[in-house]
Design a protein around this motif. Structure first.
Motif, PDB file in Angstrom:
ATOM      1  N   PRO A  54       0.824  -1.218   0.000  1.00 52.19           N
ATOM      2  CA  PRO A  54       0.000   0.000   0.000  1.00 52.19           C
ATOM      3  C   PRO A  54       0.853   1.262   0.000  1.00 52.19           C
ATOM      4  O   PRO A  54       1.780   1.409   0.808  1.00 52.19           O
ATOM      5  CB  PRO A  54      -0.808  -0.133   1.295  1.00 52.19           C
ATOM      6  CG  PRO A  54      -0.902  -1.615   1.525  1.00 52.19           C
ATOM      7  CD  PRO A  54       0.405  -2.171   1.055  1.00 52.19           C
ATOM      8  N   GLY A  55       0.562   2.137  -0.949  1.00 46.72           N
ATOM      9  CA  GLY A  55       1.304   3.384  -1.060  1.00 46.72           C
ATOM     10  C   GLY A  55       2.579   3.292  -1.868  1.00 46.72           C
ATOM     11  O   GLY A  55       3.233   4.314  -2.113  1.00 46.72           O
ATOM     12  N   GLY A  56       2.936   2.077  -2.287  1.00 50.17           N
ATOM     13  CA  GLY A  56       4.161   1.887  -3.037  1.00 50.17           C
ATOM     14  C   GLY A  56       3.894   1.646  -4.509  1.00 50.17           C
ATOM     15  O   GLY A  56       2.759   1.386  -4.914  1.00 50.17           O
ATOM     16  N   PRO A  57       4.940   1.699  -5.339  1.00 51.95           N
ATOM     17  CA  PRO A  57       4.774   1.480  -6.775  1.00 51.95           C
ATOM     18  C   PRO A  57       4.610   0.002  -7.091  1.00 51.95           C
ATOM     19  O   PRO A  57       4.820  -0.869  -6.233  1.00 51.95           O
ATOM     20  CB  PRO A  57       6.088   2.009  -7.355  1.00 51.95           C
ATOM     21  CG  PRO A  57       7.084   1.751  -6.260  1.00 51.95           C
ATOM     22  CD  PRO A  57       6.338   1.978  -4.975  1.00 51.95           C
ATOM     23  N   VAL A 110      11.062 -12.090  -6.415  1.00 53.95           N
ATOM     24  CA  VAL A 110      10.555 -10.716  -6.336  1.00 53.95           C
ATOM     25  C   VAL A 110      11.703  -9.716  -6.465  1.00 53.95           C
ATOM     26  O   VAL A 110      12.789  -9.911  -5.919  1.00 53.95           O
ATOM     27  CB  VAL A 110       9.793 -10.491  -5.016  1.00 53.95           C
ATOM     28  CG1 VAL A 110      10.701 -10.684  -3.802  1.00 53.95           C
ATOM     29  CG2 VAL A 110       9.147  -9.110  -4.988  1.00 53.95           C
ATOM     30  N   GLU A 111      11.460  -8.647  -7.181  1.00 49.74           N
ATOM     31  CA  GLU A 111      12.409  -7.536  -7.283  1.00 49.74           C
ATOM     32  C   GLU A 111      12.066  -6.530  -6.193  1.00 49.74           C
ATOM     33  O   GLU A 111      11.423  -5.497  -6.441  1.00 49.74           O
ATOM     34  CB  GLU A 111      12.341  -6.900  -8.666  1.00 49.74           C
ATOM     35  CG  GLU A 111      13.333  -5.761  -8.863  1.00 49.74           C
ATOM     36  CD  GLU A 111      14.452  -6.132  -9.812  1.00 49.74           C
ATOM     37  OE1 GLU A 111      15.171  -5.231 -10.229  1.00 49.74           O
ATOM     38  OE2 GLU A 111      14.611  -7.306 -10.141  1.00 49.74           O
ATOM     39  N   TYR A 112      12.483  -6.849  -4.964  1.00 56.71           N
ATOM     40  CA  TYR A 112      12.230  -5.917  -3.871  1.00 56.71           C
ATOM     41  C   TYR A 112      13.156  -4.706  -4.024  1.00 56.71           C
ATOM     42  O   TYR A 112      14.254  -4.784  -4.567  1.00 56.71           O
ATOM     43  CB  TYR A 112      12.414  -6.594  -2.516  1.00 56.71           C
ATOM     44  CG  TYR A 112      13.776  -7.233  -2.269  1.00 56.71           C
ATOM     45  CD1 TYR A 112      14.846  -6.472  -1.797  1.00 56.71           C
ATOM     46  CD2 TYR A 112      13.980  -8.593  -2.487  1.00 56.71           C
ATOM     47  CE1 TYR A 112      16.082  -7.042  -1.548  1.00 56.71           C
ATOM     48  CE2 TYR A 112      15.213  -9.183  -2.248  1.00 56.71           C
ATOM     49  CZ  TYR A 112      16.259  -8.405  -1.780  1.00 56.71           C
ATOM     50  OH  TYR A 112      17.494  -8.980  -1.548  1.00 56.71           O
ATOM     51  N   ARG A 113      12.675  -3.555  -3.532  1.00 57.83           N
ATOM     52  CA  ARG A 113      13.461  -2.337  -3.628  1.00 57.83           C
ATOM     53  C   ARG A 113      14.620  -2.370  -2.626  1.00 57.83           C
ATOM     54  O   ARG A 113      14.488  -2.915  -1.529  1.00 57.83           O
ATOM     55  CB  ARG A 113      12.563  -1.124  -3.396  1.00 57.83           C
ATOM     56  CG  ARG A 113      11.582  -0.877  -4.536  1.00 57.83           C
ATOM     57  CD  ARG A 113      10.551   0.188  -4.173  1.00 57.83           C
ATOM     58  NE  ARG A 113       9.636  -0.283  -3.141  1.00 57.83           N
ATOM     59  CZ  ARG A 113       8.723   0.474  -2.545  1.00 57.83           C
ATOM     60  NH1 ARG A 113       8.635   1.764  -2.867  1.00 57.83           N
ATOM     61  NH2 ARG A 113       7.914  -0.035  -1.635  1.00 57.83           N
ATOM     62  N   LEU A 114      15.738  -1.804  -3.022  1.00 59.63           N
ATOM     63  CA  LEU A 114      16.978  -1.916  -2.264  1.00 59.63           C
ATOM     64  C   LEU A 114      17.203  -0.716  -1.353  1.00 59.63           C
ATOM     65  O   LEU A 114      16.840   0.419  -1.677  1.00 59.63           O
ATOM     66  CB  LEU A 114      18.162  -2.049  -3.220  1.00 59.63           C
ATOM     67  CG  LEU A 114      18.140  -3.257  -4.170  1.00 59.63           C
ATOM     68  CD1 LEU A 114      19.298  -3.156  -5.157  1.00 59.63           C
ATOM     69  CD2 LEU A 114      18.182  -4.579  -3.406  1.00 59.63           C
ATOM     70  N   GLU A 117      18.160   3.505  -0.763  1.00 55.48           N
ATOM     71  CA  GLU A 117      17.143   4.317  -1.432  1.00 55.48           C
ATOM     72  C   GLU A 117      15.739   3.967  -0.944  1.00 55.48           C
ATOM     73  O   GLU A 117      14.878   4.843  -0.822  1.00 55.48           O
ATOM     74  CB  GLU A 117      17.215   4.128  -2.950  1.00 55.48           C
ATOM     75  CG  GLU A 117      18.508   4.594  -3.585  1.00 55.48           C
ATOM     76  CD  GLU A 117      19.553   3.501  -3.643  1.00 55.48           C
ATOM     77  OE1 GLU A 117      20.477   3.620  -4.466  1.00 55.48           O
ATOM     78  OE2 GLU A 117      19.454   2.519  -2.879  1.00 55.48           O
ATOM     79  N   HIS A 118      15.512   2.698  -0.679  1.00 53.57           N
ATOM     80  CA  HIS A 118      14.193   2.233  -0.258  1.00 53.57           C
ATOM     81  C   HIS A 118      14.354   1.317   0.958  1.00 53.57           C
ATOM     82  O   HIS A 118      14.357   0.091   0.824  1.00 53.57           O
ATOM     83  CB  HIS A 118      13.495   1.500  -1.399  1.00 53.57           C
ATOM     84  CG  HIS A 118      13.318   2.346  -2.622  1.00 53.57           C
ATOM     85  ND1 HIS A 118      12.377   3.342  -2.701  1.00 53.57           N
ATOM     86  CD2 HIS A 118      13.977   2.346  -3.800  1.00 53.57           C
ATOM     87  CE1 HIS A 118      12.443   3.922  -3.882  1.00 53.57           C
ATOM     88  NE2 HIS A 118      13.406   3.341  -4.569  1.00 53.57           N
ATOM     89  N   PRO A 119      14.536   1.864   2.133  1.00 57.40           N
ATOM     90  CA  PRO A 119      14.733   1.032   3.328  1.00 57.40           C
ATOM     91  C   PRO A 119      13.490   0.214   3.664  1.00 57.40           C
ATOM     92  O   PRO A 119      12.388   0.523   3.251  1.00 57.40           O
ATOM     93  CB  PRO A 119      15.046   2.051   4.421  1.00 57.40           C
ATOM     94  CG  PRO A 119      14.448   3.335   3.939  1.00 57.40           C
ATOM     95  CD  PRO A 119      14.564   3.302   2.452  1.00 57.40           C
ATOM     96  N   ASP A 120      13.714  -0.819   4.422  1.00 60.09           N
ATOM     97  CA  ASP A 120      12.646  -1.720   4.869  1.00 60.09           C
ATOM     98  C   ASP A 120      11.912  -2.382   3.704  1.00 60.09           C
ATOM     99  O   ASP A 120      10.704  -2.162   3.502  1.00 60.09           O
ATOM    100  CB  ASP A 120      11.650  -0.984   5.772  1.00 60.09           C
ATOM    101  CG  ASP A 120      12.255  -0.650   7.131  1.00 60.09           C
ATOM    102  OD1 ASP A 120      13.274  -1.270   7.484  1.00 60.09           O
ATOM    103  OD2 ASP A 120      11.723   0.217   7.827  1.00 60.09           O
ATOM    104  N   TYR A 126       6.648  -9.260   1.263  1.00 59.37           N
ATOM    105  CA  TYR A 126       5.359  -9.832   1.654  1.00 59.37           C
ATOM    106  C   TYR A 126       4.316  -9.643   0.561  1.00 59.37           C
ATOM    107  O   TYR A 126       3.520 -10.551   0.286  1.00 59.37           O
ATOM    108  CB  TYR A 126       4.876  -9.219   2.969  1.00 59.37           C
ATOM    109  CG  TYR A 126       3.546  -9.775   3.421  1.00 59.37           C
ATOM    110  CD1 TYR A 126       3.449 -11.084   3.895  1.00 59.37           C
ATOM    111  CD2 TYR A 126       2.387  -9.009   3.345  1.00 59.37           C
ATOM    112  CE1 TYR A 126       2.224 -11.612   4.290  1.00 59.37           C
ATOM    113  CE2 TYR A 126       1.160  -9.531   3.734  1.00 59.37           C
ATOM    114  CZ  TYR A 126       1.086 -10.832   4.205  1.00 59.37           C
ATOM    115  OH  TYR A 126      -0.133 -11.363   4.572  1.00 59.37           O
ATOM    116  N   ALA A 127       4.320  -8.475  -0.096  1.00 60.85           N
ATOM    117  CA  ALA A 127       3.370  -8.245  -1.187  1.00 60.85           C
ATOM    118  C   ALA A 127       3.569  -9.266  -2.302  1.00 60.85           C
ATOM    119  O   ALA A 127       2.603  -9.776  -2.885  1.00 60.85           O
ATOM    120  CB  ALA A 127       3.533  -6.824  -1.730  1.00 60.85           C
ATOM    121  N   GLY A 128       4.831  -9.590  -2.598  1.00 66.41           N
ATOM    122  CA  GLY A 128       5.097 -10.591  -3.623  1.00 66.41           C
ATOM    123  C   GLY A 128       4.632 -11.980  -3.223  1.00 66.41           C
ATOM    124  O   GLY A 128       4.141 -12.748  -4.058  1.00 66.41           O
TER     125      GLY A 128
END
Length: 308
Positions: A54-57, A110-114, A117-120, A126-128
């Protein structure tokens, strides 16, 4: 990860991070040829877009499926290594390709954000996982056999995602595979301090990785157990666990403690500690006897997990 070929530590910093990211590919050692994820046509390789948290791209997710599916098979949900700060959805997913090529699994990475630049990135992971479970029928996954797998930084994310899935009651996982996982931001154990300028992931790189992820919270009281699973007080209700480490490994002591507490909480645990093993040893020196033994032991566990 955080090393050049040969296994000597490469000091991670804001300045060196872009270089290290550019070096990483799809092979265990930077500079090696990229793996054929299609296994000569036996595997269908597809990149998909999925809603982020939620709230993310939106996020990109890699799906590997048997080219000739024979019905629902177990799903392996994968989080790549890279100390939370490097890597992508294709990095080191290739060891899982044989299970797909044999028609025994579907792999989703999953390509989680790193960080930084994108903590946590745990909510990305979990979304993936939720996306994978929600699309299980379409992907040909048997939801009764949903396995979460992560290595190094991805191992910490896998452990944290398993905790989230337990606490949010969805989805149900059958197994978790934690390969030399990065679990504890506090860095108070002997092994977390014993390597300085030695090995692929020493105390300096570990400090950089955790600080990139958590900032000023690192080591303090306000860190979520989902971000640093070693902080979790209750480890009951987690799936059957494979967890391993080497004796010459920054994460050694936190892995041993996590395995012991999982077992005390009633979780069925397969723990393996490999004498002389440094971080990522089975990738850097795959033909060494200890690497072959480690890979064979993990393979045997995975194949049992994939059985009906």
């Amino acid at each position: 990860m955080g090393a050049l070929p040969g296994g000597s530590a490469t000091a991670l910093s804001v300045e060196t991070l872009p270089v290290m990211r550019s070096m990483l590919g799809e092979s265990p050692v930077p500079g090696q040829p990229k793996a054929d994820l299609t296994a000569g046509g036996l595997v269908t390789v597809e990149d998909r877009q999925m809603p982020g948290p939620p709230g993310g791209p939106d996020l990109t997710i890699l799906v590997l499926r048997p080219a000739e599916p024979q019905g629902p098979v177990p799903g392996i949900y994968f989080m790549h290594p890279g100390g939370m700060v490097m890597g992508d959805r294709r990095f080191l997913v290739d060891p899982l390709v044989p299970y797909v090529a044999e028609g025994n699994a579907v792999v989703v990475s999953v390509e989680y954000r790193l960080a930084p630049e994108h903590p946590d990135p745990i909510e990305d992971c979990y979304a993936g996982l939720v996306w994978t479970a929600d699309h299980a029928a379409e992907l040909g996954i048997d939801t009764d056999r949903l396995i979460i797998f992560g290595a190094s930084g991805g191992g910490g994310l896998a452990a944290g995602t398993a905790l989230l899935a337990r606490d949010r009651r969805y989805p149900v996982l059958s197994h978790q595979i934690l390969q030399c996982p990065m679990l504890d931001d506090r860095m108070t154990t002997h092994s977390s301090q014993m390597l300085d300028g030695e090995g692929p992931w020493d105390r300096n790189n570990n400090l950089f990785g955790w600080t990139a992820l958590l900032g000023d919270r690192r080591g303090g009281p306000d860190v979520s157990p989902y971000a640093a699973p070693a902080r979790a007080q209750d480890l009951s209700g987690l799936p059957r666990t494979y967890i391993d480490t080497g004796t010459v490994e920054t994460f050694r002591d936190e892995v041993l403690d996590y395995a012991a507490r999982l077992s005390a909480a009633g979780v069925n645990v397969d723990l393996h500690m490999w004498g002389g093993g440094f971080h990522g040893f089975d990738g850097f020196v795959p033909h060494a006897a200890v690497s072959r033994a480690s890979a064979a032991t993990r393979d045997e566990f995975i194949r049992r997990a994939l059985e009906r």
